[in-house]
Scaffold this motif. Sequence first.
Motif, PDB file in Angstrom:
ATOM      1  N   VAL A 189     -17.663  45.505 -23.988  1.00 12.07           N
ATOM      2  CA  VAL A 189     -18.630  45.026 -25.046  1.00 12.07           C
ATOM      3  C   VAL A 189     -19.796  44.106 -24.595  1.00 12.07           C
ATOM      4  N   ALA A 190     -20.936  44.358 -24.845  1.00 14.47           N
ATOM      5  CA  ALA A 190     -22.085  43.577 -24.422  1.00 14.47           C
ATOM      6  C   ALA A 190     -22.149  42.107 -24.811  1.00 14.47           C
ATOM      7  N   ALA A 191     -21.828  41.182 -24.060  1.00 13.69           N
ATOM      8  CA  ALA A 191     -21.789  39.904 -24.418  1.00 13.69           C
ATOM      9  C   ALA A 191     -22.396  38.923 -23.582  1.00 13.69           C
ATOM     10  N   ASP A 192     -23.063  37.867 -23.931  1.00 11.97           N
ATOM     11  CA  ASP A 192     -23.442  36.890 -23.167  1.00 11.97           C
ATOM     12  C   ASP A 192     -22.721  35.595 -23.186  1.00 11.97           C
ATOM     13  N   VAL A 193     -21.924  35.154 -22.534  1.00 11.20           N
ATOM     14  CA  VAL A 193     -20.927  33.938 -22.499  1.00 11.20           C
ATOM     15  C   VAL A 193     -21.662  32.720 -23.014  1.00 11.20           C
ATOM     16  N   THR A 194     -23.047  32.693 -22.870  1.00 11.57           N
ATOM     17  CA  THR A 194     -23.597  31.369 -23.001  1.00 11.57           C
ATOM     18  C   THR A 194     -24.153  31.493 -24.629  1.00 11.57           C
ATOM     19  N   ASP A 195     -23.907  32.508 -25.223  1.00 16.36           N
ATOM     20  CA  ASP A 195     -24.377  32.881 -26.641  1.00 16.36           C
ATOM     21  C   ASP A 195     -23.220  32.635 -27.438  1.00 16.36           C
ATOM     22  N   GLU A 196     -23.113  31.748 -28.302  1.00 17.62           N
ATOM     23  CA  GLU A 196     -21.770  31.294 -29.063  1.00 17.62           C
ATOM     24  C   GLU A 196     -21.408  32.416 -29.995  1.00 17.62           C
ATOM     25  N   ALA A 197     -22.623  32.809 -30.670  1.00 19.56           N
ATOM     26  CA  ALA A 197     -22.396  34.030 -31.810  1.00 19.56           C
ATOM     27  C   ALA A 197     -21.906  35.153 -31.141  1.00 19.56           C
ATOM     28  N   GLN A 198     -22.361  35.683 -30.083  1.00 18.04           N
ATOM     29  CA  GLN A 198     -21.881  36.592 -29.191  1.00 18.04           C
ATOM     30  C   GLN A 198     -20.487  36.622 -28.835  1.00 18.04           C
ATOM     31  N   VAL A 199     -20.059  35.552 -28.396  1.00 17.01           N
ATOM     32  CA  VAL A 199     -18.978  35.246 -27.919  1.00 17.01           C
ATOM     33  C   VAL A 199     -17.712  35.343 -29.138  1.00 17.01           C
ATOM     34  N   ARG A 200     -18.216  34.754 -30.215  1.00 17.00           N
ATOM     35  CA  ARG A 200     -17.409  34.966 -31.507  1.00 17.00           C
ATOM     36  C   ARG A 200     -17.415  36.253 -32.129  1.00 17.00           C
ATOM     37  N   ALA A 201     -18.257  37.046 -31.722  1.00 18.81           N
ATOM     38  CA  ALA A 201     -18.202  38.457 -32.406  1.00 18.81           C
ATOM     39  C   ALA A 201     -17.302  39.280 -31.335  1.00 18.81           C
ATOM     40  N   ALA A 202     -17.098  38.951 -30.154  1.00 18.01           N
ATOM     41  CA  ALA A 202     -16.311  39.408 -29.310  1.00 18.01           C
ATOM     42  C   ALA A 202     -14.872  38.988 -29.523  1.00 18.01           C
ATOM     43  N   VAL A 203     -14.695  37.920 -29.794  1.00 18.08           N
ATOM     44  CA  VAL A 203     -13.400  37.245 -30.104  1.00 18.08           C
ATOM     45  C   VAL A 203     -13.008  37.948 -31.465  1.00 18.08           C
ATOM     46  N   LYS A 221     -29.121  26.779 -15.266  1.00 16.89           N
ATOM     47  CA  LYS A 221     -28.593  27.862 -15.424  1.00 16.89           C
ATOM     48  C   LYS A 221     -27.299  28.161 -14.955  1.00 16.89           C
ATOM     49  N   VAL A 222     -27.084  27.856 -13.816  1.00 19.63           N
ATOM     50  CA  VAL A 222     -25.727  27.969 -12.898  1.00 19.63           C
ATOM     51  C   VAL A 222     -24.789  27.131 -13.846  1.00 19.63           C
ATOM     52  N   VAL A 223     -24.952  26.137 -14.317  1.00 19.70           N
ATOM     53  CA  VAL A 223     -23.814  25.320 -14.912  1.00 19.70           C
ATOM     54  C   VAL A 223     -23.646  25.804 -16.446  1.00 19.70           C
ATOM     55  N   GLU A 224     -24.673  26.295 -17.046  1.00 17.20           N
ATOM     56  CA  GLU A 224     -24.467  26.882 -18.254  1.00 17.20           C
ATOM     57  C   GLU A 224     -23.688  28.107 -18.413  1.00 17.20           C
ATOM     58  N   ILE A 225     -23.830  28.918 -17.303  1.00 15.26           N
ATOM     59  CA  ILE A 225     -23.372  30.130 -17.152  1.00 15.26           C
ATOM     60  C   ILE A 225     -21.698  30.005 -16.851  1.00 15.26           C
ATOM     61  N   ASN A 226     -21.455  29.302 -15.494  1.00 20.07           N
ATOM     62  CA  ASN A 226     -20.338  29.093 -14.862  1.00 20.07           C
ATOM     63  C   ASN A 226     -19.387  28.353 -15.411  1.00 20.07           C
ATOM     64  N   LEU A 227     -19.989  27.068 -16.244  1.00 13.54           N
ATOM     65  CA  LEU A 227     -18.972  26.238 -16.658  1.00 13.54           C
ATOM     66  C   LEU A 227     -19.023  26.033 -18.084  1.00 13.54           C
ATOM     67  N   ILE A 228     -20.173  26.004 -18.742  1.00 13.27           N
ATOM     68  CA  ILE A 228     -20.374  26.045 -20.267  1.00 13.27           C
ATOM     69  C   ILE A 228     -20.120  27.156 -21.001  1.00 13.27           C
ATOM     70  N   SER A 277     -17.722  29.440 -19.775  1.00  5.34           N
ATOM     71  CA  SER A 277     -16.456  29.586 -19.650  1.00  5.34           C
ATOM     72  C   SER A 277     -15.711  28.604 -20.592  1.00  5.34           C
ATOM     73  N   PHE A 278     -16.640  27.434 -20.929  1.00  4.36           N
ATOM     74  CA  PHE A 278     -15.732  26.704 -21.872  1.00  4.36           C
ATOM     75  C   PHE A 278     -15.703  27.186 -23.219  1.00  4.36           C
ATOM     76  N   THR A 279     -16.939  27.817 -23.524  1.00  3.40           N
ATOM     77  CA  THR A 279     -17.326  28.466 -24.876  1.00  3.40           C
ATOM     78  C   THR A 279     -16.229  29.561 -25.192  1.00  3.40           C
ATOM     79  N   VAL A 280     -16.002  30.441 -24.169  1.00  2.03           N
ATOM     80  CA  VAL A 280     -14.995  31.310 -24.187  1.00  2.03           C
ATOM     81  C   VAL A 280     -13.588  30.738 -24.585  1.00  2.03           C
ATOM     82  N   LEU A 281     -13.263  29.819 -23.607  1.00  2.00           N
ATOM     83  CA  LEU A 281     -12.145  29.082 -23.950  1.00  2.00           C
ATOM     84  C   LEU A 281     -11.794  28.612 -25.292  1.00  2.00           C
ATOM     85  N   ALA A 282     -12.704  27.632 -25.660  1.00  2.00           N
ATOM     86  CA  ALA A 282     -12.594  27.200 -26.919  1.00  2.00           C
ATOM     87  C   ALA A 282     -12.665  28.089 -27.984  1.00  2.00           C
TER      88      ALA A 282
END
Length: 254
Positions: free
Chosen positions: A54-68, A108-115, A117-122
């Motif tokens: 599934v195409a999704a950017d982990v930094t995009d909350e809407a895309q993460v929610r759609a995937a979940v 960008k590195v912090v946003e992808i790697n940390l934020i 991951s946190f977005t997907v986790l939350a």
Amino acid sequence: MDLANTSAIVTGGASGLGAATPAAAFAGQGATVIALDLPGSIENAAAVEGVTHVAADVTDEAQVRAAVDRATADPATPLRAVVNCAGIAPSARIVGRKGVHDLALYRKVVEINLIGSFTVLAVASEAIAQTDPDADGQRGVIINTASIAAFDGQVGQAAYASSKGGIVGLTLPAARDLAQYGIRVVSIAPGIVETPMLATVSDEFRAALAAGVPFPQRLARPAEFAKLALAIVDNDYLNGETIRMDGALRMAPR
């Protein structure tokens, strides 16, 4: 926790660790896997039975929610496992020949790697918390990918080490926050893993990297990451911990 007849989410699931390990391994245990990645990576991804890309950017909350939402669409296969593998690892010194570290790159590195991951986790935790628990009160497990750079960051790894150090720091409070819902949180800190990224370097350079590992004196295999992820899922008492998978390697400054 048993993965059979459940669903799982793996980020970065079309390439690198995510593709070669948890996505295929979890599907092999009977889980329906939703593998998130960027469109360009998905185009080149190999088809794996039980895995849907599934195409999704982990930094995009809407895309993460759609995937979940997609992973939780069938109540017969509740979402039980999440593995965050998506990440980038550019190298830059804080002050180098071209001047100060690119601040946009650091962000960008912090946003992808940390934020990311946190977005997907939350978002995934919110969905998992609404499922029925198993006989032991468990609802799910979330595995984040840190790095030994979180502890032994080298020259040029300020951004990467910061982001992975954040993953380590997130692990225990996240486990404590989510304990009331029966959700475990564990992180894996890999050393040098034989991923497609390393396929572009010379044999001599790879041999030099392997020589620095005390034992086994080789690069880690993606399958070993998969085995550890499966062991974390299987062992219900692993929680709130970061596990180094590095052959006892301690990185030198450079």
